[in-house]
Design a protein around this motif. Structure first.
Motif, PDB file in Angstrom:
ATOM      1  N   UNK A 179      -8.929  -1.149  -1.824  1.00 10.58           N
ATOM      2  CA  UNK A 179     -10.375  -0.701  -0.676  1.00 10.58           C
ATOM      3  C   UNK A 179     -11.153  -2.166  -0.245  1.00 10.58           C
ATOM      4  N   UNK A 180     -12.209  -2.099   0.329  1.00  6.78           N
ATOM      5  CA  UNK A 180     -12.843  -3.059   0.712  1.00  6.78           C
ATOM      6  C   UNK A 180     -13.581  -2.802   0.800  1.00  6.78           C
ATOM      7  N   UNK A 181     -14.649  -3.832   0.120  1.00  2.39           N
ATOM      8  CA  UNK A 181     -15.875  -3.813   0.279  1.00  2.39           C
ATOM      9  C   UNK A 181     -16.457  -2.188  -0.627  1.00  2.39           C
ATOM     10  N   UNK A 182     -15.406  -1.592  -1.325  1.00  8.17           N
ATOM     11  CA  UNK A 182     -15.499  -0.611  -2.092  1.00  8.17           C
ATOM     12  C   UNK A 182     -15.905   0.281  -0.808  1.00  8.17           C
ATOM     13  N   UNK A 183     -15.406  -0.030  -0.256  1.00  9.92           N
ATOM     14  CA  UNK A 183     -14.366   1.944   0.953  1.00  9.92           C
ATOM     15  C   UNK A 183     -13.454   2.045   0.634  1.00  9.92           C
ATOM     16  N   UNK A 184     -12.972   2.717   0.690  1.00  8.73           N
ATOM     17  CA  UNK A 184     -11.287   3.073   0.598  1.00  8.73           C
ATOM     18  C   UNK A 184     -10.187   2.668   1.780  1.00  8.73           C
ATOM     19  N   UNK A 185      -9.103   2.530   1.598  1.00 13.09           N
ATOM     20  CA  UNK A 185      -8.181   2.847   2.328  1.00 13.09           C
ATOM     21  C   UNK A 185      -7.885   3.672   1.874  1.00 13.09           C
ATOM     22  N   UNK A 186      -7.246   4.350   3.845  1.00 12.37           N
ATOM     23  CA  UNK A 186      -6.616   5.280   3.129  1.00 12.37           C
ATOM     24  C   UNK A 186      -4.830   4.929   3.301  1.00 12.37           C
ATOM     25  N   UNK A 187      -4.255   5.009   1.862  1.00 13.55           N
ATOM     26  CA  UNK A 187      -3.399   4.164   2.077  1.00 13.55           C
ATOM     27  C   UNK A 187      -1.838   5.422   1.874  1.00 13.55           C
ATOM     28  N   UNK A 188      -2.604   6.397   2.119  1.00 16.66           N
ATOM     29  CA  UNK A 188      -1.873   7.893   2.091  1.00 16.66           C
ATOM     30  C   UNK A 188      -1.232   8.676   3.536  1.00 16.66           C
ATOM     31  N   UNK A 189      -1.796   7.764   4.646  1.00 13.13           N
ATOM     32  CA  UNK A 189      -1.948   8.234   5.315  1.00 13.13           C
ATOM     33  C   UNK A 189      -0.653   6.689   6.477  1.00 13.13           C
ATOM     34  N   UNK A 195       0.522   6.162   8.635  1.00 11.49           N
ATOM     35  CA  UNK A 195       0.584   4.931   9.985  1.00 11.49           C
ATOM     36  C   UNK A 195      -0.327   3.941   8.638  1.00 11.49           C
ATOM     37  N   UNK A 196      -1.203   4.022   8.719  1.00 13.25           N
ATOM     38  CA  UNK A 196      -2.524   3.104   8.014  1.00 13.25           C
ATOM     39  C   UNK A 196      -0.891   1.712   7.103  1.00 13.25           C
ATOM     40  N   UNK A 197      -0.188   2.420   6.308  1.00 11.85           N
ATOM     41  CA  UNK A 197       0.757   2.071   5.499  1.00 11.85           C
ATOM     42  C   UNK A 197       1.364   1.044   5.739  1.00 11.85           C
ATOM     43  N   UNK A 233       2.284  -4.462   7.832  1.00 14.62           N
ATOM     44  CA  UNK A 233       3.133  -5.401   9.361  1.00 14.62           C
ATOM     45  C   UNK A 233       2.348  -6.562   8.675  1.00 14.62           C
ATOM     46  N   UNK A 234       0.927  -6.918   8.724  1.00 13.53           N
ATOM     47  CA  UNK A 234       0.605  -7.762   8.330  1.00 13.53           C
ATOM     48  C   UNK A 234       0.396  -8.879   6.571  1.00 13.53           C
ATOM     49  N   UNK A 235       1.458  -8.037   5.663  1.00 19.44           N
ATOM     50  CA  UNK A 235       1.790  -8.631   4.630  1.00 19.44           C
ATOM     51  C   UNK A 235       3.107  -9.110   4.806  1.00 19.44           C
ATOM     52  N   UNK A 236       4.025  -8.305   5.540  1.00 28.29           N
ATOM     53  CA  UNK A 236       5.282  -9.370   6.216  1.00 28.29           C
ATOM     54  C   UNK A 236       4.911 -10.556   7.177  1.00 28.29           C
ATOM     55  N   UNK A 237       4.174 -10.049   7.698  1.00 32.50           N
ATOM     56  CA  UNK A 237       3.768 -11.592   8.378  1.00 32.50           C
ATOM     57  C   UNK A 237       2.921 -12.610   7.362  1.00 32.50           C
ATOM     58  N   UNK A 238       2.595 -11.953   6.666  1.00 34.29           N
ATOM     59  CA  UNK A 238       1.998 -13.355   6.137  1.00 34.29           C
ATOM     60  C   UNK A 238       3.059 -13.320   4.938  1.00 34.29           C
TER      61      UNK A 238
END
Length: 395
Positions: A55-65, A67-69, A74-79
């Motif tokens: 979640x970000x600030x209590x708002x869920x991130x739809x990781x079941x999708x 495209x979202x994953x 991409x950002x995790x690998x970049x970091x």
């Protein structure tokens, strides 16, 4: 005899072939590790397995999708491919996050908002974008002045950690009031509220993860999430920092100066028993070599406030006396280069002492401050002498 020879030849060939097979298998085993063995690729694959729910600030991130994953991957690998940057995130966070968390708590705002400063500037005070955004929280000039920060040729409070943090919190609070979502508020912080309003209106979608936005903003929330994921559990990603590795929280004394003229920063440094660079480093909002006229709150090293006022007054009196004895009256034909050569001081020093640039046009009768051992004062101009403005002359 021939049959015996052929028999031994077959045996030798079989032994050589068997040895080749064994050597080839061994080499292949080194080139292709088994699933149980560690490899760079497998380590990265494991790193992408983010614990749900996220979640970000209590708002869920739809990781079941998917495209979202993928966007998060991409950002995790970049970091993770930029470990030097991540290490500095972790080190600097120990210096700055305590205050940010305190301000967020004071305003009853979500703690996750602190990661915006990582995505914006990596907590670098002098960070500047190609769009003119400046400082820890990357304010553009218009938004910065709207939220009460001084921005002029002498001062840029976007570089002031404390002022810019208060301004960022106020701005994010206003954005949440507009959009009703912290995720959308953060997206608006990146691209501007008017731009995001337009996209929501045209696309008829008010979910960040469903909006088609500029690429920078499409990546923005995932960059913030990446900072949160790694910094919340750095050991999982191979970052084992001890308390001694981290940068210490800010410690300082604060003094107030009221002045009717610009004051050289080196005088403040001397009064604080430190050096020019230290004052500039902990007060990065002062852009030049002088503190401008007015009333200013200035940070100085911890423990140096005692006796500061007395030392400052003494140094100012000495500087004022020296300044009165260092006035040069411009003559016909003078320019910065010729004056520099005459008094054996760099042109850059003359510009700093007088707050001018290389394009300054000098006119006869203009006055410059020049601190040089290569002249002596002669009151050859009676008018200047009567006015108490001696002319500097070469010996």
């Amino acid at each position: 005899m021939r049959e015996t020879f052929l028999h031994y030849l077959h045996i030798i060939t079989a032994v050589v072939f068997s040895s080749f097979i064994i050597i080839s298998f061994s080499a292949g085993a080194q080139e292709f590790p088994t699933k149980t063995e560690s490899s760079v690729g497998q380590t990265l694959i494991n790193a992408l397995k983010v614990e749900k729910p996220l979640a970000f600030c209590g708002e869920m991130v739809p990781l079941n999708e998917e495209e979202i994953r993928e966007r998060l991957d991409r950002e995790l690998l970049y970091a993770l491919d930029n470990s030097d940057a991540v290490i500095l995130w972790l080190k600097r966070a120990n210096r700055y996050f305590t205050h940010i968390e305190k301000v967020l708590k004071k305003h009853s705002l979500p703690d996750d908002l602190k990661y915006i400063a990582i995505a914006e500037s990596a907590l670098k005070p002098l960070a500047t974008s190609n769009k003119g955004a400046v400082g820890y929280w990357q304010f553009i000039e218009g938004t910065g002045t709207r939220y009460g920060m001084a921005i002029d040729p002498d001062i840029d409070e976007r570089r002031n950690f404390f002022r810019s943090t208060e301004a960022a919190v106020a701005y994010l609070k206003d954005l949440y009031a507009i959009f009703g979502s912290w995720t959308l508020a953060a997206a608006a912080y990146n691209m501007g509220e008017e731009g995001l309003k337009a996209e929501i209106l045209v696309q008829k979608v008010n979910n960040y993860y469903r909006l088609y936005l500029p690429q920078e903003t499409q990546r923005y929330i995932f960059r913030i999430l990446t900072a949160k994921i790694i910094m919340s559990n750095p050991r999982k990603y191979g970052y084992f920092l001890s308390p001694e590795d981290l940068y210490h929280p800010l410690q300082f004394d604060q003094i107030e100066i009221s002045t009717n003229q610009p004051v050289p920063i080196y005088i403040v440094a001397a009064a604080a028993k430190t050096y020019f660079k230290m004052i500039k480093d902990i007060n990065p909002h002062f852009k030049n070599y002088y503190i401008p006229a007015g009333k200013h709150q200035i940070l100085i090293p911890k423990g140096s406030a005692a006796g500061f006022a007395e030392r400052y007054d003494t140094l100012m009196q000495q500087w004022s006396a020296e300044k009165k004895e260092s006035v040069y009256i411009i003559k016909k034909g003078d320019n910065l280069s010729s004056i520099s050569a005459r008094f054996n001081v760099p042109v850059k020093a003359i510009m700093i002492w007088n707050g001018i640039n290389a394009n300054k046009k000098l006119a006869p009768g203009d006055k410059l401050i020049i601190y040089s051992k290569y002249f002596k004062i002669r009151n050859t101009n009676s008018q200047d002498s009567a006015a108490g403005n001696p002319t500097l002359q070469l010996p």
